[in-house]
Structures are given as C-alpha cells and as structure tokens.
Write an enzyme that holds these catalytic residues in place. Structure first.
Site, PDB file in Angstrom:
ATOM      1  N   ASP A  51      52.905  16.750  84.207  1.00  0.00           N
ATOM      2  CA  ASP A  51      53.686  16.364  83.247  1.00  0.00           C
ATOM      3  C   ASP A  51      52.798  15.535  82.353  1.00  0.00           C
ATOM      4  OD1 ASP A  51      57.009  16.203  82.916  1.00  0.00           O
ATOM      5  OD2 ASP A  51      55.619  14.829  81.646  1.00  0.00           O
ATOM      6  N   TYR A 141      65.327  18.232  67.411  1.00  0.00           N
ATOM      7  CA  TYR A 141      64.095  18.992  67.666  1.00  0.00           C
ATOM      8  C   TYR A 141      63.070  18.770  66.470  1.00  0.00           C
ATOM      9  CZ  TYR A 141      61.364  23.044  67.963  1.00  0.00           C
ATOM     10  OH  TYR A 141      60.324  24.103  68.024  1.00  0.00           O
TER      11      TYR A 141
HETATM   12  N1  LIG Z   1      59.726  29.885  70.365  1.00  0.00           N
HETATM   13  C1  LIG Z   1      59.607  29.958  69.230  1.00  0.00           C
HETATM   14  O1  LIG Z   1      60.537  30.590  68.410  1.00  0.00           O
HETATM   15  C2  LIG Z   1      59.093  28.633  68.492  1.00  0.00           C
HETATM   16  C3  LIG Z   1      59.070  28.713  67.140  1.00  0.00           C
HETATM   17  C4  LIG Z   1      58.292  27.324  66.490  1.00  0.00           C
HETATM   18  C5  LIG Z   1      57.645  26.593  67.326  1.00  0.00           C
HETATM   19  N2  LIG Z   1      57.693  26.873  68.570  1.00  0.00           N
HETATM   20  C6  LIG Z   1      56.832  25.795  69.325  1.00  0.00           C
HETATM   21  O2  LIG Z   1      55.996  26.453  70.183  1.00  0.00           O
HETATM   22  C7  LIG Z   1      55.919  25.994  71.480  1.00  0.00           C
HETATM   23  C8  LIG Z   1      56.032  26.917  72.707  1.00  0.00           C
HETATM   24  O3  LIG Z   1      57.276  27.193  72.372  1.00  0.00           O
HETATM   25  P1  LIG Z   1      57.910  28.438  73.426  1.00  0.00           P
HETATM   26  O4  LIG Z   1      59.005  29.170  72.892  1.00  0.00           O
HETATM   27  O5  LIG Z   1      56.669  29.124  74.085  1.00  0.00           O
HETATM   28  O6  LIG Z   1      58.567  27.215  74.892  1.00  0.00           O
HETATM   29  P2  LIG Z   1      58.617  27.584  76.251  1.00  0.00           P
HETATM   30  O7  LIG Z   1      59.744  26.663  76.679  1.00  0.00           O
HETATM   31  O8  LIG Z   1      58.695  29.046  76.704  1.00  0.00           O
HETATM   32  O9  LIG Z   1      57.245  26.821  76.637  1.00  0.00           O
HETATM   33  C9  LIG Z   1      57.051  25.482  76.548  1.00  0.00           C
HETATM   34  C10 LIG Z   1      56.410  25.151  77.976  1.00  0.00           C
HETATM   35  O10 LIG Z   1      56.171  23.647  77.950  1.00  0.00           O
HETATM   36  C11 LIG Z   1      56.089  23.093  79.309  1.00  0.00           C
HETATM   37  N3  LIG Z   1      56.721  21.853  79.007  1.00  0.00           N
HETATM   38  C12 LIG Z   1      57.736  21.283  78.314  1.00  0.00           C
HETATM   39  N4  LIG Z   1      57.582  20.050  78.656  1.00  0.00           N
HETATM   40  C13 LIG Z   1      56.360  19.610  79.257  1.00  0.00           C
HETATM   41  C14 LIG Z   1      55.833  18.461  79.822  1.00  0.00           C
HETATM   42  N5  LIG Z   1      56.277  17.129  79.624  1.00  0.00           N
HETATM   43  N6  LIG Z   1      54.701  18.255  80.409  1.00  0.00           N
HETATM   44  C15 LIG Z   1      54.063  19.593  80.758  1.00  0.00           C
HETATM   45  N7  LIG Z   1      54.683  20.938  80.325  1.00  0.00           N
HETATM   46  C16 LIG Z   1      55.822  20.993  79.647  1.00  0.00           C
HETATM   47  C17 LIG Z   1      57.560  24.048  79.800  1.00  0.00           C
HETATM   48  O11 LIG Z   1      57.623  24.037  81.163  1.00  0.00           O
HETATM   49  C18 LIG Z   1      57.009  25.563  79.040  1.00  0.00           C
HETATM   50  O12 LIG Z   1      56.259  26.236  79.987  1.00  0.00           O
HETATM   51  C19 LIG Z   1      56.717  24.615  71.575  1.00  0.00           C
HETATM   52  O13 LIG Z   1      56.097  23.393  71.161  1.00  0.00           O
HETATM   53  C20 LIG Z   1      57.826  24.946  70.362  1.00  0.00           C
HETATM   54  O14 LIG Z   1      58.552  23.902  69.899  1.00  0.00           O
HETATM   55  C21 LIG Z   1      58.448  27.841  69.122  1.00  0.00           C
END
Ligand SMILES: NC(=O)c1ccc[n+]([C@@H]2O[C@H](COP(=O)([O-])OP(=O)(O)OC[C@H]3O[C@@H](n4cnc5c(N)ncnc54)[C@H](O)[C@@H]3O)[C@@H](O)[C@H]2O)c1
Length: 326
Positions: A51, A141
């Site tokens: 984490d 967020y």
């Molecule tokens: N999906 C989208 O459309 C989108 C758009 C803009 C920005 N983002 C950004 O891209 C990134 C990835 O998005 P995603 O859709 O793949 O999300 P996701 O939830 O699939 O992936 C995030 C990962 O981070 C891990 N995680 C969260 N908190 C944690 C912690 N404290 N320690 C360790 N691991 C942790 C989760 O287990 C997960 O595997 C994020 O930062 C999100 O804000 C996503």
C-alpha cells in the site's frame, strides 16, 4: 530503465506495464489489490503487494530494486464514491501520494510520471480545454488529484523532483491480455458491452436535454494503448524538465447516444437504453486539446476510431467473460 508502476495491477496500469516490458524496460509493479487484479500483471514484471501509505516498505522497495523512475497510477478514481467518501480520497490520493514522494526523496528517485485527470478542470469555460485554463474541480476526486499536482510543483522547485502530469478523460479499449474489469463498473463502454452480453438489462443514460448534437453528454474516449505510450514517452522528458500535458483522442468526441449506436454496430446486439434525469455535476461537453504533448513529445493517438476502441474492448470481454482469474 528500471521503472516502478504504482497501481500497475489496475486497468490502465496493467497496459502501461505491458508496453514498458515490450519496450525493454525493467518493471516493478506495486499495488495493494484493493481494486486491481494480480493476474493482470505480466509475468515479466516483478509484483509486490504494497500500500502506498507504507512509506518504509516503499523506501526499501525503491532501494532494493534500484528504481530510476516511477509511474504513479495508484488511486481511487470514482467521482460518485469520492463525493460520498472524501476522507478516503484525501487519504489515498493525497496522503498516499505524499508517502510515495517521501520514499522517492529518501532514496533519491527524482522522476515521476503522474496519472492525473481532466477532472481537475471541473466545468471548463471553453472547449477544448487547454493546460493553462483555470482548474476548478467539482468533486473530491478531481480536487485530490489537483492537490497532488500542486505538491509536485513545489517538490520540483525545492528538491528537483521532475514530473510529468497527464490529464485525460475516459480511458477505453483493451489489449489482447489486459482489459477493463471493475466492480462496480461505472464506465459507459464496459457497461454497454455488459448489456450486449446479456449481463445487464439496459444502459441508463443520464440526461438527453444537454446542448449537444443529440442531447446526451459528449466526451472524449482514449485507447489505453495510446495512454500507455504517452506515459512512457513522458518518462523521456524528465531528464530535462517537468510538464503538464492533456491527452485527448482528437476530433470532437462522441455523445453517449453515439457510443451506444457504435456499440450496437460492433456487437450486432440491440443494447436497450433508458433515459433518466441528468446527474448533478456532469458537464455537457468534455474534450481537451492535446496540442502541447503533440508538439513537445510527438505523441499522437493511434486509435481515433471509436469502432476500433470498442472492438478491442469487446474482443477482450469475449476472451475473458468472467474477467481476471483472481
Ligand atoms: N479510467 C479512466 O478513465 C481514467 C481517466 C483519467 C485518469 N485516470 C487515472 O488513471 C489511474 C488508473 O486508473 P484505472 O482506471 O486503471 O483505475 P484502477 O482502479 O483500475 O487502478 C488503480 C489501481 O491502483 C491500486 N491502488 C489504489 N490505491 C492504492 C494504494 N493506496 N496502494 C497501492 N495500490 C493502490 C488499485 O488496487 C488498482 O489496481 C488512476 O490514477 C486514475 O485516477 C483514469
């Protein structure tokens, strides 16, 4: 390079890891698996369940693996959840992010690519939104992502930590190995594909009285592979300077009705839709200009046709009807 990817077992992170390995980098994935999937990390990457808040373990990991740069994708990222649980978002996205920066400074790792979001702009005054436009997030967020971006600015000045912050809207699509599998699923493309597969009855469309071409909200959808390449190209800039870049697929986006129509075409299924009231805080149009990253890094999206993006997501879902194996 030896690169640590936080959140590398998540939807976008897993594709970033896949592409980094393909490009010959050594990759360490750190993820607490609260939302990610262990099986999404390619075997060639070292996986550590950790984490972000555990600063000491992060320091040890950065030291032991002699990491040279970090791609920071770990975060909570659901707008609605953030409104209900702001404390969770501040703890994970801000305190967790600062814990990572502490570990990086302690081990002299001074290069970071940050997966930010276009939610930092809130309801943009003009379209397409540009990097120097005002930021005014309308939910925790977006606010927590902006707070972390602001910290990066001062860490650069004080400690020489170089960063690239990437702001984008809706990631979509899949590679052969990695696709989108969230529970709950809140993103429109996997939802319409779940309806097509008979796993949901209908798509709920929030509002059809917006000032757009068909009354439904208009958004940019960007392929995860294009996102992954932008993150990797941004690593290359960090020897020189820090930067903030928007990422956008280009064109003028797609309305929700257009997404549903294209999904009907691609799947050959009916995909019933039900039209409900607007959701508070949903702007009519969200598209960004990617001119800066095109000019500075030569990045441009390879997947501009939404049919191809949805087609890749469909292929992945058909090959993984029950998601990942864990
Ligand atoms: N999906 C989208 O459309 C989108 C758009 C803009 C920005 N983002 C950004 O891209 C990134 C990835 O998005 P995603 O859709 O793949 O999300 P996701 O939830 O699939 O992936 C995030 C990962 O981070 C891990 N995680 C969260 N908190 C944690 C912690 N404290 N320690 C360790 N691991 C942790 C989760 O287990 C997960 O595997 C994020 O930062 C999100 O804000 C996503």
């Amino acid at each position: 390079m030896r690169v640590l990817v936080t959140g590398g077992a998540g939807y976008i992170g897993s594709v970033v890891v896949e592409q980094l390995i393909r490009d010959g980098h050594q990759v360490v994935v750190c993820d607490n698996l609260v939302k990610g999937h262990r099986a999404s990390a390619p075997p060639a990457a070292e996986f550590v369940q950790l984490d972000l808040l555990d600063t000491n373990s992060l320091k040890a990991l950065l030291n032991e693996t002699r990491i040279e740069a970090v791609i920071h994708m770990a975060a909570d990222s659901l707008v609605g959840e953030s409104v209900q649980q702001p404390a969770r978002y501040y703890r994970n996205n801000v305190v967790g992010g600062l814990s990572l920066l502490d570990a990086m400074l302690a081990t002299n790792v001074l290069r970071l690519v940050f997966s930010s979001t276009a939610a930092v702009y809130g309801e943009p005054a003009k379209q397409p939104v540009e990097e120097d436009d005002p930021t005014a997030p309308t939910n925790p967020y977006g606010q927590t992502k902006l707070t972390f971006e602001n910290a990066l600015k001062w860490y650069d000045l004080a400690y020489g930590l170089r960063y690239a912050s990437l702001r984008y809207f809706n990631a979509a699509g899949a590679t052969e190995r990695c696709g989108e599998w969230h529970d709950p699923e809140t993103h429109v493309i996997p939802i319409v594909l779940q309806v097509a597969a008979g796993k949901r009855r209908e798509v709920e469309v929030y509002g059809d009285d917006y000032p757009t071409r068909d009354g439904t909200c208009l958004r940019d959808y960007i392929h995860v592979i294009d996102l992954a390449y932008a993150h990797i190209m941004a690593l290359g800039l960090l020897n020189e300077r820090s930067a903030i870049f928007n990422l956008c697929c280009g064109g003028d986006g797609y309305t929700v009705n257009e997404v549903i129509a294209i999904a009907r075409e691609v799947t050959g299924k009916q995909i019933p839709a039900r039209y409900g009231p607007r959701r508070p805080g949903d702007p009519a149009v969200l598209v960004a200009s990617s001119e800066r990253i095109k000019r500075d890094l030569g990045w441009s999206p390879q997947y501009q046709d939404l049919r191809k993006i949805i087609g890749s997501a469909l292929n992945w879902l058909q090959a993984h009807p029950d998601g990942y194996e864990d």
